[in-house]
Structure formats: C-alpha cells, structure tokens
Design a protein around this motif. Structure first.
Motif, PDB file in Angstrom:
ATOM      1  N   LYS A  26       3.224  -8.462 -11.541  1.00 27.82           N
ATOM      2  CA  LYS A  26       3.146  -7.165 -10.872  1.00 27.82           C
ATOM      3  C   LYS A  26       1.999  -7.182  -9.866  1.00 27.82           C
ATOM      4  O   LYS A  26       0.898  -7.633 -10.174  1.00 27.82           O
ATOM      5  N   LEU A  27       2.283  -6.701  -8.660  1.00 25.56           N
ATOM      6  CA  LEU A  27       1.245  -6.434  -7.672  1.00 25.56           C
ATOM      7  C   LEU A  27       1.163  -4.930  -7.490  1.00 25.56           C
ATOM      8  O   LEU A  27       2.185  -4.245  -7.464  1.00 25.56           O
ATOM      9  N   SER A  28      -0.043  -4.413  -7.345  1.00 22.52           N
ATOM     10  CA  SER A  28      -0.171  -2.966  -7.175  1.00 22.52           C
ATOM     11  C   SER A  28      -1.386  -2.614  -6.334  1.00 22.52           C
ATOM     12  O   SER A  28      -2.304  -3.429  -6.131  1.00 22.52           O
ATOM     13  N   TYR A  29      -1.366  -1.380  -5.845  1.00 26.20           N
ATOM     14  CA  TYR A  29      -2.454  -0.845  -5.017  1.00 26.20           C
ATOM     15  C   TYR A  29      -2.632   0.616  -5.389  1.00 26.20           C
ATOM     16  O   TYR A  29      -1.683   1.404  -5.334  1.00 26.20           O
ATOM     17  N   LEU A  30      -3.814   0.974  -5.832  1.00 28.33           N
ATOM     18  CA  LEU A  30      -4.082   2.333  -6.292  1.00 28.33           C
ATOM     19  C   LEU A  30      -5.497   2.745  -5.913  1.00 28.33           C
ATOM     20  O   LEU A  30      -6.468   2.037  -6.234  1.00 28.33           O
ATOM     21  N   ASP A  31      -5.605   3.859  -5.195  1.00 33.93           N
ATOM     22  CA  ASP A  31      -6.904   4.438  -4.832  1.00 33.93           C
ATOM     23  C   ASP A  31      -7.824   3.411  -4.169  1.00 33.93           C
ATOM     24  O   ASP A  31      -9.018   3.300  -4.497  1.00 33.93           O
ATOM     25  N   GLY A  32      -7.233   2.641  -3.255  1.00 39.61           N
ATOM     26  CA  GLY A  32      -8.036   1.704  -2.477  1.00 39.61           C
ATOM     27  C   GLY A  32      -8.301   0.373  -3.141  1.00 39.61           C
ATOM     28  O   GLY A  32      -9.019  -0.473  -2.578  1.00 39.61           O
ATOM     29  N   THR A  33      -7.720   0.141  -4.322  1.00 39.41           N
ATOM     30  CA  THR A  33      -7.965  -1.112  -5.048  1.00 39.41           C
ATOM     31  C   THR A  33      -6.654  -1.845  -5.277  1.00 39.41           C
ATOM     32  O   THR A  33      -5.646  -1.232  -5.656  1.00 39.41           O
ATOM     33  N   PHE A  34      -6.688  -3.161  -5.057  1.00 40.01           N
ATOM     34  CA  PHE A  34      -5.535  -4.015  -5.337  1.00 40.01           C
ATOM     35  C   PHE A  34      -5.612  -4.545  -6.766  1.00 40.01           C
ATOM     36  O   PHE A  34      -6.710  -4.705  -7.334  1.00 40.01           O
TER      37      PHE A  34
ATOM     38  N   LYS B 212       0.833  -1.207   0.000  1.00 42.86           N
ATOM     39  CA  LYS B 212       0.000   0.000   0.000  1.00 42.86           C
ATOM     40  C   LYS B 212       0.869   1.260   0.000  1.00 42.86           C
ATOM     41  O   LYS B 212       0.554   2.243  -0.671  1.00 42.86           O
ATOM     42  N   GLU B 213       1.962   1.206   0.741  1.00 40.56           N
ATOM     43  CA  GLU B 213       2.853   2.365   0.827  1.00 40.56           C
ATOM     44  C   GLU B 213       3.592   2.618  -0.482  1.00 40.56           C
ATOM     45  O   GLU B 213       3.660   3.763  -0.964  1.00 40.56           O
ATOM     46  N   LYS B 214       4.135   1.561  -1.078  1.00 46.93           N
ATOM     47  CA  LYS B 214       4.936   1.703  -2.298  1.00 46.93           C
ATOM     48  C   LYS B 214       4.063   1.817  -3.547  1.00 46.93           C
ATOM     49  O   LYS B 214       4.473   2.426  -4.535  1.00 46.93           O
ATOM     50  N   GLY B 215       2.917   1.175  -3.531  1.00 44.54           N
ATOM     51  CA  GLY B 215       2.002   1.237  -4.669  1.00 44.54           C
ATOM     52  C   GLY B 215       2.190   0.135  -5.682  1.00 44.54           C
ATOM     53  O   GLY B 215       1.220  -0.313  -6.303  1.00 44.54           O
ATOM     54  N   GLU B 216       3.437  -0.343  -5.863  1.00 48.51           N
ATOM     55  CA  GLU B 216       3.715  -1.374  -6.869  1.00 48.51           C
ATOM     56  C   GLU B 216       4.878  -2.247  -6.415  1.00 48.51           C
ATOM     57  O   GLU B 216       5.855  -1.739  -5.863  1.00 48.51           O
ATOM     58  N   PHE B 217       4.768  -3.520  -6.673  1.00 45.91           N
ATOM     59  CA  PHE B 217       5.880  -4.459  -6.516  1.00 45.91           C
ATOM     60  C   PHE B 217       6.107  -5.178  -7.838  1.00 45.91           C
ATOM     61  O   PHE B 217       5.145  -5.585  -8.505  1.00 45.91           O
ATOM     62  N   ALA B 218       7.362  -5.352  -8.230  1.00 39.98           N
ATOM     63  CA  ALA B 218       7.700  -6.308  -9.280  1.00 39.98           C
ATOM     64  C   ALA B 218       7.865  -7.669  -8.617  1.00 39.98           C
ATOM     65  O   ALA B 218       8.465  -7.782  -7.543  1.00 39.98           O
TER      66      ALA B 218
END
Length: 395
Positions: A161-169, A141-147
C-alpha cells in the motif's frame, strides 16, 4: 498412493509448470517442517503419499476414512489448466481491468491508475494520463491511497500500500519520504497500482483489513454458470508478529512456519448468509494447534453472523460476467464488501481448493464430483503424443 517424482508426474499428464509447482510445495513443506516442526511428521508423510499437501491434511482433518471425500492437491494440479488459452484474460490483472472497462460491470471493478513495466511508467484508464513519475505522485496525493500488487501472481504475495495523508507519505503504512515512494515505484516492476479498498462497517467490525469472499463458479457450456463453492476469508493476527490491523498486507499468508493462523467463514450462496446463520461454524486454522470451530473472530471478538442483503443481484452480476467471458469455464471470483459498495478484486483461473473444501468437499459435491471425474478420465485416455503436449503447456 502417488509417486512424487518429475518423471512420474509427467507420465501422468501433468504440465511441467504445474509439476514443478506441486513438487516445489512438497519440498517447501518438508524443509519448513524440518526447521521448525508445525505439522506432525507422520501426517506429513502420509499426506504426501496420498497426494495431499500436509497443510491440506491439517486444514481438512484428513484421514484414511475421509480422504476420498476431497479432491487431492495432486489431482487438482494434474487437471491444470481447467480453462483453455482464454485463461489469460483473467490471469493478468491488467487485462482483467481493461476487459470490463466501459461495460455495465465497471462499477464493480477497482479503478486502475498506473502500471510499471520493465522500462516505463504507464498511466491507465482512471489516471489523468500523465506518464511521468511526477504525475504518479500527484495522483497519489489526490487519491490518498494506492493498492500495489504484481500484475500476475497469487496468494497475495507482493501486495502493498502507498498512501498520502496530511502532507506525509507512507509505504506499507510506515512513514516515508517522497523519494522513498519514488524508489519503491522504480524498484518494483510488473506492478499494478489500483484503487484501495476498505471494508464496509459490518465487516470492519470483524477485521479492518479488507476480506475476501471467494465465489467459485462453473460455466461449462458458456451459457449456464453455476455457483459451486464459496467462503469468506478474514485477516487474523499470528504468532510471528503480523499485525491484525495492518491493511498494507494481504489477508492471506502461505503456511510456512509455526504460528500462522487463518480465519475462514462459511457463506451460503443460496441465501447470502454468512457465519453462524449458515448453520456451520467458522474455522480458525493454526498450524500449531490444528483446526477449531468458532463463531467469533479471534482478535476482535466479533460474533460472525450476517447476510449480504443484495446477494441475489451480486450473484446475477457474476453470472452475467461469466457469460461475457464464456470460453472461461472455471472462475474463482474474489469479492469484497467495501464502504463504496461491493467490488470485485480479481478472477482466478485456478483458485486454490483447500479452503473451499473446508465447507464444500469436491468429491461429494453433485456438480464438482462428476466434473473432476470427467476431467481426470480425459487425461487418463490420452496417448503418448497428447501427454507430451500437455507436459509442454507453458502458462
């Protein structure tokens, strides 16, 4: 002409590991081509008989007249490993990260967040050292994206890719629940989670998926590294439905079926120029339509022509890095130019040679030709016991 049997390869000095890989690739090509022909059958048979993969024969436009300009796949597999046991330092992405942490090279290395082994979730040097899955989710959640990628492997296989943006995974750019992200983490073992890269604007205009600048460096004596071959690889859409803009996928796919396309761009390590400014064309490779010389990216239409302004500094960094790991003489650097500056994704110990040879035929190169002649001659001179010892090299 070569004899493509396990017995013949082992007698010729192959490590059994590499013999299995080489013969497996030949069989994969025969099977794939039988199911959906994408290489001319006569060319495929000729290539295999001459020690080349069919894919290589298409990529390099091989024939009887030019085949000796290129190092064959047979010989490249036969000389493995080019590096001694210290190759483990760079083969494993986790070891690679810790090898350069805390050094002057750290700014070029992706941040490392988590490693998931067979039983544990392990926080790494750029995490908050929370060993729980809750801690993993909080950092995402803090970083927003993981490879996400296997800790050791090749060809971009397993990348995600994993990501989190505007409350959505998101998993692989597809909307997901938090539970689905947790399931992904627990299901994928031997995975490394690191900083996710986006290309700098100059390169995003060509393609928004992160590119690869492969720099092959040879450092035989440990103190005088030399850049010997290079090229840029950019993602490109294909006929199988892979999106041209999906950055959760690697910019490379193994040629296994009709429709696959690859887009490779020349790079001049003497000047930092790439694309048309090198005096060479970029190459669009299709295993349906063959090889075409082009100057624009086939999806974006962007004219590919430019220069890496700080190339001299970057090359010096790579040379100093090679000197730091002096026992590793054969280094395949994978660089990318990101919106945070140049980054080094990994170093390969046995970089594939097909696409590098599109721009630099090894058998005619002033450094590489004698290097491989010496390497192959050394194997030819081995006695029976030494051959058996090479057969048994495990990894």
């Amino acid at each position: 002409m070569v004899e493509n049997t396990m017995e013949a390869l082992l007698q010729d000095g192959f490590a059994k590991k590499m013999a299995n890989q080489y013969l497996g690739n030949l069989e994969r090509e025969r099977k794939s081509n039988a199911e959906a022909q994408f290489i001319d059958p006569e060319l495929l048979e000729w290539a295999h008989a001459n020690g080349f993969y069919g894919e290589t024969a298409v990529a390099l436009q091989l024939n009887e007249q030019n085949k000796n300009d290129y190092l064959s796949d047979y010989d490249y597999c036969r000389v493995w490993p080019l590096n001694d046991w210290e190759r483990f330092w760079i083969n494993d992405k986790l070891t690679f990260a810790y090898l350069f942490a805390g050094t002057e090279f750290e700014k070029y290395i992706p941040e490392s967040y988590y490693y998931v082994d067979q039983t544990r979730i392990l926080p790494l040097i750029n995490s908050h050292m929370d060993k729980s899955l809750d801690g993993f989710i909080a950092l995402l959640k803090e970083k927003g994206e993981f490879a996400c990628k296997p800790c050791n492997g090749g060809w971009g296989m397993g990348f995600n890719k994993l990501s989190y943006l505007d409350g959505t995974f998101y998993v692989g750019n597809k909307e997901a629940t938090e539970d689905e992200v947790r399931d992904f983490v627990t299901a994928n073992r031997n995975y490394l989670y690191t900083e996710f890269f986006h290309p700098a604007e100059e390169f995003a205009q060509i393609n928004p998926v992160i590119h690869t600048l492969r720099i092959l460096m040879l450092n035989e004596d440990g103190v005088s590294p030399t850049t010997v071959a290079s090229y840029f690889r950019f993602a490109v859409s294909d006929d199988s439905g892979i999106s041209k803009n999906d950055d959760s996928k690697s910019n490379f796919n193994l040629p296994r079926e009709p429709g696959l396309r690859l887009f490779n761009v020349p790079f001049d390590p003497k000047t930092g120029n790439y694309g048309a400014s090198t005096g060479k064309h970029s190459i669009l490779l299709s295993y349906n339509d063959g090889r075409k010389d082009v100057d624009t990216h086939p999806d974006s239409g962007t004219y590919v022509d430019g220069r890496i302004e700080n190339w001299a500094e970057l090359e010096e960094m790579l040379k100093q890095m090679a000197i730091r790991v002096a026992p590793v003489e054969w280094l395949g650097y994978d660089l990318c130019m990101t919106d945070k500056g140049p980054k080094l994704m990994e170093i390969n110990s046995h970089s594939g040679c097909t696409y590098l040879q599109m721009f630099t035929p090894y058998r005619t190169h002033e450094v590489l030709a004698p290097y491989f002649e010496k390497r192959l001659a050394a194997i030819d001179a081995l006695g029976e016991d030494a051959i058996k010892a090479r057969n048994g090299i495990p990894r």
